[in-house]
Design a protein around this motif. Structure first.
Motif, PDB file in Angstrom:
ATOM      1  N   ARG A 129       1.027  -0.778  -0.303  1.00  0.00           N
ATOM      2  CA  ARG A 129       0.035   0.077   0.029  1.00  0.00           C
ATOM      3  C   ARG A 129       0.527   1.093  -0.122  1.00  0.00           C
ATOM      4  O   ARG A 129       2.077   1.868   0.300  1.00  0.00           O
ATOM      5  CB  ARG A 129      -0.822   0.092   1.049  1.00  0.00           C
ATOM      6  CG  ARG A 129      -1.433  -1.241   1.222  1.00  0.00           C
ATOM      7  CD  ARG A 129      -3.011  -0.592   1.985  1.00  0.00           C
ATOM      8  NE  ARG A 129      -1.946  -1.452   3.450  1.00  0.00           N
ATOM      9  CZ  ARG A 129      -2.410  -0.976   4.437  1.00  0.00           C
ATOM     10  NH1 ARG A 129      -3.416   0.366   4.648  1.00  0.00           N
ATOM     11  NH2 ARG A 129      -2.327  -1.300   5.776  1.00  0.00           N
ATOM     12  N   ARG A 130       0.315   2.396  -0.537  1.00  0.00           N
ATOM     13  CA  ARG A 130       0.852   3.506  -0.868  1.00  0.00           C
ATOM     14  C   ARG A 130      -0.109   4.736   0.178  1.00  0.00           C
ATOM     15  O   ARG A 130      -1.086   4.596  -0.722  1.00  0.00           O
ATOM     16  CB  ARG A 130       0.775   4.448  -2.230  1.00  0.00           C
ATOM     17  CG  ARG A 130       2.282   3.297  -2.308  1.00  0.00           C
ATOM     18  CD  ARG A 130       2.324   4.027  -4.549  1.00  0.00           C
ATOM     19  NE  ARG A 130       2.246   5.095  -4.569  1.00  0.00           N
ATOM     20  CZ  ARG A 130       3.230   5.482  -5.320  1.00  0.00           C
ATOM     21  NH1 ARG A 130       4.328   5.434  -4.850  1.00  0.00           N
ATOM     22  NH2 ARG A 130       3.295   7.469  -5.239  1.00  0.00           N
ATOM     23  N   ILE A 131       0.495   5.324   0.988  1.00  0.00           N
ATOM     24  CA  ILE A 131      -0.314   6.133   2.005  1.00  0.00           C
ATOM     25  C   ILE A 131       0.367   7.377   1.421  1.00  0.00           C
ATOM     26  O   ILE A 131       1.555   8.294   1.968  1.00  0.00           O
ATOM     27  CB  ILE A 131      -0.684   6.163   3.278  1.00  0.00           C
ATOM     28  CG1 ILE A 131      -0.571   4.427   3.593  1.00  0.00           C
ATOM     29  CG2 ILE A 131      -0.859   6.872   4.011  1.00  0.00           C
ATOM     30  CD1 ILE A 131      -0.577   3.702   4.903  1.00  0.00           C
ATOM     31  N   ALA A 132      -0.530   8.638   1.021  1.00  0.00           N
ATOM     32  CA  ALA A 132      -0.340  10.233   1.300  1.00  0.00           C
ATOM     33  C   ALA A 132      -1.146  10.813   2.416  1.00  0.00           C
ATOM     34  O   ALA A 132      -1.161  10.410   3.210  1.00  0.00           O
ATOM     35  CB  ALA A 132      -0.399  10.823   0.192  1.00  0.00           C
ATOM     36  N   ILE A 133       0.650  11.416   3.549  1.00  0.00           N
ATOM     37  CA  ILE A 133       0.480  12.474   4.096  1.00  0.00           C
ATOM     38  C   ILE A 133       0.586  13.840   4.512  1.00  0.00           C
ATOM     39  O   ILE A 133       1.218  14.293   3.503  1.00  0.00           O
ATOM     40  CB  ILE A 133       1.230  11.369   5.444  1.00  0.00           C
ATOM     41  CG1 ILE A 133       0.919  10.580   5.663  1.00  0.00           C
ATOM     42  CG2 ILE A 133       0.713  12.479   6.697  1.00  0.00           C
ATOM     43  CD1 ILE A 133       1.815   9.975   6.789  1.00  0.00           C
ATOM     44  N   GLN A 134      -0.183  14.373   4.575  1.00  0.00           N
ATOM     45  CA  GLN A 134      -0.697  16.100   4.199  1.00  0.00           C
ATOM     46  C   GLN A 134      -0.054  16.516   6.062  1.00  0.00           C
ATOM     47  O   GLN A 134      -0.899  15.997   6.753  1.00  0.00           O
ATOM     48  CB  GLN A 134      -1.807  16.419   3.503  1.00  0.00           C
ATOM     49  CG  GLN A 134      -1.372  18.253   3.908  1.00  0.00           C
ATOM     50  CD  GLN A 134      -0.781  18.837   2.566  1.00  0.00           C
ATOM     51  OE1 GLN A 134      -0.266  17.964   1.852  1.00  0.00           O
ATOM     52  NE2 GLN A 134      -0.446  19.567   2.738  1.00  0.00           N
ATOM     53  N   CYS A 135       0.717  16.956   6.025  1.00  0.00           N
ATOM     54  CA  CYS A 135       1.087  17.807   7.972  1.00  0.00           C
ATOM     55  C   CYS A 135       1.034  19.598   7.239  1.00  0.00           C
ATOM     56  O   CYS A 135       1.037  19.818   6.757  1.00  0.00           O
ATOM     57  CB  CYS A 135       2.521  17.364   8.037  1.00  0.00           C
ATOM     58  SG  CYS A 135       3.039  15.737   7.755  1.00  0.00           S
ATOM     59  N   LYS A 136      -0.304  19.320   8.526  1.00  0.00           N
ATOM     60  CA  LYS A 136      -0.244  20.386   9.076  1.00  0.00           C
ATOM     61  C   LYS A 136      -0.340  21.038  10.570  1.00  0.00           C
ATOM     62  O   LYS A 136      -0.953  20.395  11.342  1.00  0.00           O
ATOM     63  CB  LYS A 136      -1.749  20.629   8.842  1.00  0.00           C
ATOM     64  CG  LYS A 136      -2.674  20.978   7.197  1.00  0.00           C
ATOM     65  CD  LYS A 136      -1.813  22.262   6.701  1.00  0.00           C
ATOM     66  CE  LYS A 136      -2.311  21.767   4.996  1.00  0.00           C
ATOM     67  NZ  LYS A 136      -1.876  23.188   4.463  1.00  0.00           N
ATOM     68  N   ARG A 137       1.351  20.989  10.497  1.00  0.00           N
ATOM     69  CA  ARG A 137       1.323  22.293  12.127  1.00  0.00           C
ATOM     70  C   ARG A 137       0.907  23.715  12.342  1.00  0.00           C
ATOM     71  O   ARG A 137       1.470  24.751  11.976  1.00  0.00           O
ATOM     72  CB  ARG A 137       2.841  22.428  12.128  1.00  0.00           C
ATOM     73  CG  ARG A 137       3.663  22.308  13.365  1.00  0.00           C
ATOM     74  CD  ARG A 137       4.722  23.182  13.701  1.00  0.00           C
ATOM     75  NE  ARG A 137       4.573  24.487  12.415  1.00  0.00           N
ATOM     76  CZ  ARG A 137       4.478  25.490  12.938  1.00  0.00           C
ATOM     77  NH1 ARG A 137       4.040  25.811  13.691  1.00  0.00           N
ATOM     78  NH2 ARG A 137       4.864  26.109  11.531  1.00  0.00           N
ATOM     79  N   TYR A 138       0.058  23.582  12.668  1.00  0.00           N
ATOM     80  CA  TYR A 138      -1.038  24.591  12.872  1.00  0.00           C
ATOM     81  C   TYR A 138      -1.015  24.843  14.611  1.00  0.00           C
ATOM     82  O   TYR A 138      -0.621  24.480  15.618  1.00  0.00           O
ATOM     83  CB  TYR A 138      -2.413  24.341  12.707  1.00  0.00           C
ATOM     84  CG  TYR A 138      -2.770  24.392  11.323  1.00  0.00           C
ATOM     85  CD1 TYR A 138      -1.331  24.965  10.782  1.00  0.00           C
ATOM     86  CD2 TYR A 138      -3.936  24.170  10.715  1.00  0.00           C
ATOM     87  CE1 TYR A 138      -2.165  25.135   8.957  1.00  0.00           C
ATOM     88  CE2 TYR A 138      -4.399  24.477   9.123  1.00  0.00           C
ATOM     89  CZ  TYR A 138      -3.778  25.022   8.835  1.00  0.00           C
ATOM     90  OH  TYR A 138      -3.047  24.923   7.302  1.00  0.00           O
ATOM     91  N   ALA A 139      -0.968  25.830  14.946  1.00  0.00           N
ATOM     92  CA  ALA A 139      -1.462  26.972  16.549  1.00  0.00           C
ATOM     93  C   ALA A 139      -2.748  26.113  17.123  1.00  0.00           C
ATOM     94  O   ALA A 139      -3.554  25.655  16.011  1.00  0.00           O
ATOM     95  CB  ALA A 139      -1.253  27.932  16.539  1.00  0.00           C
ATOM     96  N   PRO A 140      -3.191  25.866  18.394  1.00  0.00           N
ATOM     97  CA  PRO A 140      -4.373  25.377  18.659  1.00  0.00           C
ATOM     98  C   PRO A 140      -5.334  25.729  18.348  1.00  0.00           C
ATOM     99  O   PRO A 140      -6.299  25.379  18.057  1.00  0.00           O
ATOM    100  CB  PRO A 140      -3.942  25.593  20.137  1.00  0.00           C
ATOM    101  CG  PRO A 140      -2.943  25.194  20.462  1.00  0.00           C
ATOM    102  CD  PRO A 140      -2.106  25.831  19.176  1.00  0.00           C
ATOM    103  N   SER A 141      -4.913  26.923  17.862  1.00  0.00           N
ATOM    104  CA  SER A 141      -6.511  28.155  17.581  1.00  0.00           C
ATOM    105  C   SER A 141      -6.319  28.158  16.206  1.00  0.00           C
ATOM    106  O   SER A 141      -7.618  28.483  15.614  1.00  0.00           O
ATOM    107  CB  SER A 141      -5.943  29.240  18.124  1.00  0.00           C
ATOM    108  OG  SER A 141      -5.175  30.172  17.226  1.00  0.00           O
ATOM    109  N   ASN A 142      -5.998  27.694  15.468  1.00  0.00           N
ATOM    110  CA  ASN A 142      -5.653  27.496  13.817  1.00  0.00           C
ATOM    111  C   ASN A 142      -6.063  26.370  13.355  1.00  0.00           C
ATOM    112  O   ASN A 142      -5.760  25.552  13.665  1.00  0.00           O
ATOM    113  CB  ASN A 142      -4.848  28.325  13.769  1.00  0.00           C
ATOM    114  CG  ASN A 142      -5.131  27.791  11.779  1.00  0.00           C
ATOM    115  OD1 ASN A 142      -5.604  27.850  11.032  1.00  0.00           O
ATOM    116  ND2 ASN A 142      -3.824  28.550  10.701  1.00  0.00           N
TER     117      ASN A 142
END
Length: 177
Positions: free
Chosen positions: A97-110
């Motif tokens: 299997r191939r898995i795509a990961i999108q990372c979003k390092r956001y502040a807790p309020s965002n």
């Protein structure tokens, strides 16, 4: 004291070695070269705080490193950056299997919104040829994002800060069967 050293040389040598080892361990811990295990709740808070203070690129590499801890991961390749087409980390599992990961390092309020759901959903199968997609954030997802995801034929796996904390603390990886 010198009489005790002469009378018990082996015991004295063992105690001296233990004392030296304790001092070396203390120095390594204080300089950050070794991290001692902590209670899971304290580790959760520290881990999420550490991720929130990373740059976006550092967060992508940290997620790839975290994925590599799983024996079912053959490769974890960071490919984020400008024009990444909603793919920051590509996993290839030992089962093919191939898995795509999108990372979003956001502040807790965002929080992560629905446009990110649409972008990842629009590229992970057709463009990246992946079997599954995850969005991993240090924050949370908006109600619109959760609703948009629920309406998809093949919903994405949404990993918020709490789920990320559980994974970091030794929980199951989010692509489990």
């Amino acid at each position: 004291m010198i009489a005790a050293i002469r009378e018990y040389p082996l015991t004295t040598s063992i105690l001296a070695a233990l004392a030296l080892a304790a001092v070396v361990l203390l120095v390594l811990v204080r300089t950050g070269r070794i991290q001692l295990p902590t209670a899971s709740r304290a580790g959760f808070t520290h881990s999420i705080a550490a991720y929130q203070h990373m740059s976006g690129t550092q967060f992508e590499h940290a997620i790839a490193d975290l994925a590599r801890r799983d024996p079912s991961v053959r490769t974890a390749t960071v490919s984020g950056g400008a024009n990444d087409r909603a793919l920051d980390v590509l996993l290839q599992l030992t089962d093919g299997r191939r898995i795509a990961i999108q990372c979003k390092r956001y502040a807790p309020s965002n929080r992560v919104g629905a446009p990110v759901i649409y972008a990842v959903n629009g590229t992970y199968r057709a463009y990246h040829r992946c079997d599954q997609a995850l969005i991993i954030t240090t924050s949370a997802f908006t109600p619109d994002a959760q609703r948009a995801n629920a309406e998809l034929d093949h919903p994405l796996r949404l990993i918020d800060g709490r789920a990320l904390g559980r994974w970091v603390s030794g929980g199951r990886p989010p692509w489990g069967n």
